[in-house]
Design an enzyme around this catalytic site. Sequence first.
Site, PDB file in Angstrom:
ATOM      1  N   ASN A 193       7.826  54.130 -57.761  1.00 24.59           N
ATOM      2  CA  ASN A 193       7.364  54.055 -56.364  1.00 24.59           C
ATOM      3  C   ASN A 193       8.485  54.299 -55.355  1.00 24.59           C
ATOM      4  O   ASN A 193       8.219  54.724 -54.236  1.00 24.59           O
ATOM      5  CB  ASN A 193       6.728  52.673 -56.140  1.00 24.59           C
ATOM      6  CG  ASN A 193       6.546  52.368 -54.679  1.00 24.59           C
ATOM      7  OD1 ASN A 193       5.621  52.858 -54.033  1.00 24.59           O
ATOM      8  ND2 ASN A 193       7.461  51.572 -54.109  1.00 24.59           N
TER       9      ASN A 193
ATOM     10  N   TYR B  12      11.054  66.253 -48.697  1.00 23.85           N
ATOM     11  CA  TYR B  12      10.112  65.235 -49.203  1.00 23.85           C
ATOM     12  C   TYR B  12       8.930  65.893 -49.926  1.00 23.85           C
ATOM     13  O   TYR B  12       8.551  65.493 -51.029  1.00 23.85           O
ATOM     14  CB  TYR B  12       9.641  64.397 -48.014  1.00 23.85           C
ATOM     15  CG  TYR B  12       8.751  63.225 -48.351  1.00 23.85           C
ATOM     16  CD1 TYR B  12       9.306  61.989 -48.701  1.00 23.85           C
ATOM     17  CD2 TYR B  12       7.375  63.321 -48.284  1.00 23.85           C
ATOM     18  CE1 TYR B  12       8.509  60.897 -48.975  1.00 23.85           C
ATOM     19  CE2 TYR B  12       6.565  62.234 -48.554  1.00 23.85           C
ATOM     20  CZ  TYR B  12       7.122  61.013 -48.902  1.00 23.85           C
ATOM     21  OH  TYR B  12       6.315  59.938 -49.177  1.00 23.85           O
TER      22      TYR B  12
ATOM     23  N   PRO C  63      -0.775  58.803 -52.093  1.00 23.93           N
ATOM     24  CA  PRO C  63      -1.252  58.113 -50.899  1.00 23.93           C
ATOM     25  C   PRO C  63      -1.223  59.066 -49.701  1.00 23.93           C
ATOM     26  O   PRO C  63      -0.356  59.938 -49.608  1.00 23.93           O
ATOM     27  CB  PRO C  63      -0.226  56.991 -50.688  1.00 23.93           C
ATOM     28  CG  PRO C  63       0.556  56.901 -51.955  1.00 23.93           C
ATOM     29  CD  PRO C  63       0.520  58.278 -52.553  1.00 23.93           C
ATOM     30  N   GLY C  64      -2.150  58.853 -48.796  1.00 28.20           N
ATOM     31  CA  GLY C  64      -2.051  59.471 -47.484  1.00 28.20           C
ATOM     32  C   GLY C  64      -1.150  58.603 -46.628  1.00 28.20           C
ATOM     33  O   GLY C  64      -0.180  58.004 -47.126  1.00 28.20           O
TER      34      GLY C  64
ATOM     35  N   ASP D  63      13.392  63.189 -42.547  1.00 26.42           N
ATOM     36  CA  ASP D  63      12.639  64.295 -41.967  1.00 26.42           C
ATOM     37  C   ASP D  63      13.474  65.090 -40.964  1.00 26.42           C
ATOM     38  O   ASP D  63      14.207  64.510 -40.147  1.00 26.42           O
ATOM     39  CB  ASP D  63      11.400  63.768 -41.223  1.00 26.42           C
ATOM     40  CG  ASP D  63      10.381  63.119 -42.157  1.00 26.42           C
ATOM     41  OD1 ASP D  63      10.572  63.157 -43.383  1.00 26.42           O
ATOM     42  OD2 ASP D  63       9.383  62.577 -41.630  1.00 26.42           O
TER      43      ASP D  63
ATOM     44  N   GLY E  88       6.562  47.284 -48.756  1.00 21.85           N
ATOM     45  CA  GLY E  88       5.580  48.348 -48.596  1.00 21.85           C
ATOM     46  C   GLY E  88       4.602  48.473 -49.754  1.00 21.85           C
ATOM     47  O   GLY E  88       4.137  47.483 -50.311  1.00 21.85           O
ATOM     48  N   ILE E  89       4.329  49.715 -50.123  1.00 22.15           N
ATOM     49  CA  ILE E  89       3.350  49.963 -51.193  1.00 22.15           C
ATOM     50  C   ILE E  89       3.820  49.327 -52.494  1.00 22.15           C
ATOM     51  O   ILE E  89       3.031  48.732 -53.231  1.00 22.15           O
ATOM     52  CB  ILE E  89       3.152  51.494 -51.378  1.00 22.15           C
ATOM     53  CG1 ILE E  89       2.436  52.084 -50.155  1.00 22.15           C
ATOM     54  CG2 ILE E  89       2.365  51.791 -52.646  1.00 22.15           C
ATOM     55  CD1 ILE E  89       2.346  53.619 -50.165  1.00 22.15           C
TER      56      ILE E  89
ATOM     57  N   ILE F 185      12.208  57.782 -50.304  1.00 21.40           N
ATOM     58  CA  ILE F 185      12.769  57.791 -48.954  1.00 21.40           C
ATOM     59  C   ILE F 185      12.331  59.059 -48.220  1.00 21.40           C
ATOM     60  O   ILE F 185      11.914  60.029 -48.848  1.00 21.40           O
ATOM     61  CB  ILE F 185      14.313  57.733 -48.963  1.00 21.40           C
ATOM     62  CG1 ILE F 185      14.915  58.931 -49.737  1.00 21.40           C
ATOM     63  CG2 ILE F 185      14.799  56.417 -49.570  1.00 21.40           C
ATOM     64  CD1 ILE F 185      16.433  59.071 -49.582  1.00 21.40           C
TER      65      ILE F 185
HETATM   66  N1  CAA Z   1       3.432  71.042 -36.440  1.00 21.22           N
HETATM   67  C1  CAA Z   1       3.910  72.097 -35.722  1.00 21.22           C
HETATM   68  N2  CAA Z   1       4.957  71.975 -34.876  1.00 21.22           N
HETATM   69  C2  CAA Z   1       5.507  70.758 -34.733  1.00 21.22           C
HETATM   70  C3  CAA Z   1       5.058  69.635 -35.457  1.00 21.22           C
HETATM   71  C4  CAA Z   1       3.964  69.825 -36.319  1.00 21.22           C
HETATM   72  N3  CAA Z   1       3.463  68.808 -37.046  1.00 21.22           N
HETATM   73  N4  CAA Z   1       5.824  68.574 -35.122  1.00 21.22           N
HETATM   74  C5  CAA Z   1       6.742  69.017 -34.215  1.00 21.22           C
HETATM   75  N5  CAA Z   1       6.540  70.327 -33.999  1.00 21.22           N
HETATM   76  C6  CAA Z   1       7.315  71.200 -33.129  1.00 21.22           C
HETATM   77  C7  CAA Z   1       7.558  70.617 -31.760  1.00 21.22           C
HETATM   78  O1  CAA Z   1       6.443  70.849 -30.926  1.00 21.22           O
HETATM   79  C8  CAA Z   1       8.811  71.386 -31.322  1.00 21.22           C
HETATM   80  O2  CAA Z   1       8.427  72.684 -30.912  1.00 21.22           O
HETATM   81  P1  CAA Z   1       9.301  73.492 -29.822  1.00 21.22           P
HETATM   82  O3  CAA Z   1      10.726  73.515 -30.349  1.00 21.22           O
HETATM   83  O4  CAA Z   1       8.654  74.832 -29.778  1.00 21.22           O
HETATM   84  O5  CAA Z   1       9.146  72.687 -28.573  1.00 21.22           O
HETATM   85  C9  CAA Z   1       9.555  71.590 -32.613  1.00 21.22           C
HETATM   86  O6  CAA Z   1       8.609  71.346 -33.663  1.00 21.22           O
HETATM   87  C10 CAA Z   1      10.750  70.655 -32.802  1.00 21.22           C
HETATM   88  O7  CAA Z   1      10.404  69.377 -32.324  1.00 21.22           O
HETATM   89  P2  CAA Z   1      11.529  68.309 -32.035  1.00 21.22           P
HETATM   90  O8  CAA Z   1      12.652  68.868 -31.230  1.00 21.22           O
HETATM   91  O9  CAA Z   1      10.837  67.077 -31.568  1.00 21.22           O
HETATM   92  O10 CAA Z   1      12.129  68.114 -33.486  1.00 21.22           O
HETATM   93  P3  CAA Z   1      13.107  67.024 -33.979  1.00 21.22           P
HETATM   94  O11 CAA Z   1      14.276  67.706 -34.575  1.00 21.22           O
HETATM   95  O12 CAA Z   1      13.369  65.985 -32.958  1.00 21.22           O
HETATM   96  O13 CAA Z   1      12.262  66.387 -35.166  1.00 21.22           O
HETATM   97  C11 CAA Z   1      10.374  65.274 -36.151  1.00 21.22           C
HETATM   98  C12 CAA Z   1      11.164  65.546 -34.885  1.00 21.22           C
HETATM   99  C13 CAA Z   1      11.312  64.845 -37.275  1.00 21.22           C
HETATM  100  C14 CAA Z   1       9.674  66.547 -36.573  1.00 21.22           C
HETATM  101  C15 CAA Z   1       9.394  64.167 -35.749  1.00 21.22           C
HETATM  102  O14 CAA Z   1       8.429  64.704 -34.903  1.00 21.22           O
HETATM  103  C16 CAA Z   1       8.693  63.530 -36.937  1.00 21.22           C
HETATM  104  O15 CAA Z   1       9.198  62.598 -37.508  1.00 21.22           O
HETATM  105  N6  CAA Z   1       7.491  64.027 -37.271  1.00 21.22           N
HETATM  106  C17 CAA Z   1       6.679  63.399 -38.303  1.00 21.22           C
HETATM  107  C18 CAA Z   1       6.883  64.057 -39.637  1.00 21.22           C
HETATM  108  C19 CAA Z   1       6.000  63.343 -40.599  1.00 21.22           C
HETATM  109  O16 CAA Z   1       4.785  63.379 -40.510  1.00 21.22           O
HETATM  110  N7  CAA Z   1       6.616  62.668 -41.532  1.00 21.22           N
HETATM  111  C20 CAA Z   1       5.836  61.880 -42.460  1.00 21.22           C
HETATM  112  C21 CAA Z   1       6.498  60.536 -42.597  1.00 21.22           C
HETATM  113  S1  CAA Z   1       5.483  59.387 -43.474  1.00 21.22           S
HETATM  114  C22 CAA Z   1       5.600  59.835 -45.057  1.00 21.22           C
HETATM  115  O17 CAA Z   1       6.273  60.739 -45.439  1.00 21.22           O
HETATM  116  C23 CAA Z   1       4.786  59.038 -46.022  1.00 21.22           C
HETATM  117  C24 CAA Z   1       3.820  59.859 -46.757  1.00 21.22           C
HETATM  118  O18 CAA Z   1       4.008  60.147 -47.920  1.00 21.22           O
HETATM  119  C25 CAA Z   1       2.586  60.305 -46.072  1.00 21.22           C
END
Ligand code: CAA
Length: 240
Positions: free
Chosen positions: A82, A147, A177-178, A88, A13-14, A85
């Site tokens: 860097n 995180y 980073p974004g 989420d 990765g990065i 983990i």
């Molecule tokens: N904003 C508001 N509400 C949200 C949301 C958001 N971004 N994402 C999900 N929800 C809501 C859903 O709509 C759902 O609502 P209801 O219960 O009312 O229906 C509720 O949250 C729960 O959703 P799930 O049952 O799907 O939740 P889950 O337990 O299965 O978890 C998750 C799913 C972990 C949230 C998954 O959607 C996910 O991985 N999301 C991405 C999170 C993210 O952006 N992580 C960044 C990773 S990359 C990184 O971190 C690198 C970096 O530095 C940028």
Amino acid sequence: MGRVAIVTGGSRGIGAAIARTLKEEGHQVAATYGGNDEAAAKFTEETGIKTYKFDVADYEACKAGIAKVEEDLGPVEILINNAGITKDAPFHKMTPEQWNAVINTNLTGVFNMTHNVWVGMRDRGFGRIVTISSINGQKGQFAQANYAASKAGDLGFTKTLAQEGASKGITVNAVCPGYIATDMVMAVPEKVRDQIVAQIPVGRLGEPEEIARCVAFLTSDDAGFVTGATISANGGQYFA
Ligand code: CAA
């Protein structure tokens, strides 16, 4: 002038892009990794950069790992924190294990590595430390209380050490980073990822090399007046 650099999480990765770029800049680079032996072996085969396996969350392992790098290459002058983990989960579902694992790697890991190079850098009067934080440490992110807290903590750590290192020739900076096209972001469900990309004004994920070039600047001898800074590289998604 070539210097000795360590990049944690440097085989993928990065981190891998940073390690390659620092090597191209003429540095002697060591890449650490936590568990993926296959990726590390492939990385070394492709780049000639030696890898060192240890857990950044373990203070004594960091101490021993850095000692080994110093035995092989010489005193560490550049440290890139860097390794990171994600585990989420929406907060009501987040377990203490998920919280601790992320804090121990992303924040305490930065302490463990930096603490073990800091005195040497002070004694020699030179150091470059760059910690890879995240846009999500700046703005918060749904399902990332652990995180975002760790990455925001990295920024407070950076600004404090910048003050402590300034009179000793050590600069301490962060890059946020974004969303970058790495395994970590690809693990986000596709539908969610598409929604994220729609929020990035440049209209795409970033490339690891785009972060590596920020790090190359911050670690250069020319960047001695830049310390305590946070460089955001996020395609315009968030202006900190
Ligand atoms: N904003 C508001 N509400 C949200 C949301 C958001 N971004 N994402 C999900 N929800 C809501 C859903 O709509 C759902 O609502 P209801 O219960 O009312 O229906 C509720 O949250 C729960 O959703 P799930 O049952 O799907 O939740 P889950 O337990 O299965 O978890 C998750 C799913 C972990 C949230 C998954 O959607 C996910 O991985 N999301 C991405 C999170 C993210 O952006 N992580 C960044 C990773 S990359 C990184 O971190 C690198 C970096 O530095 C940028």
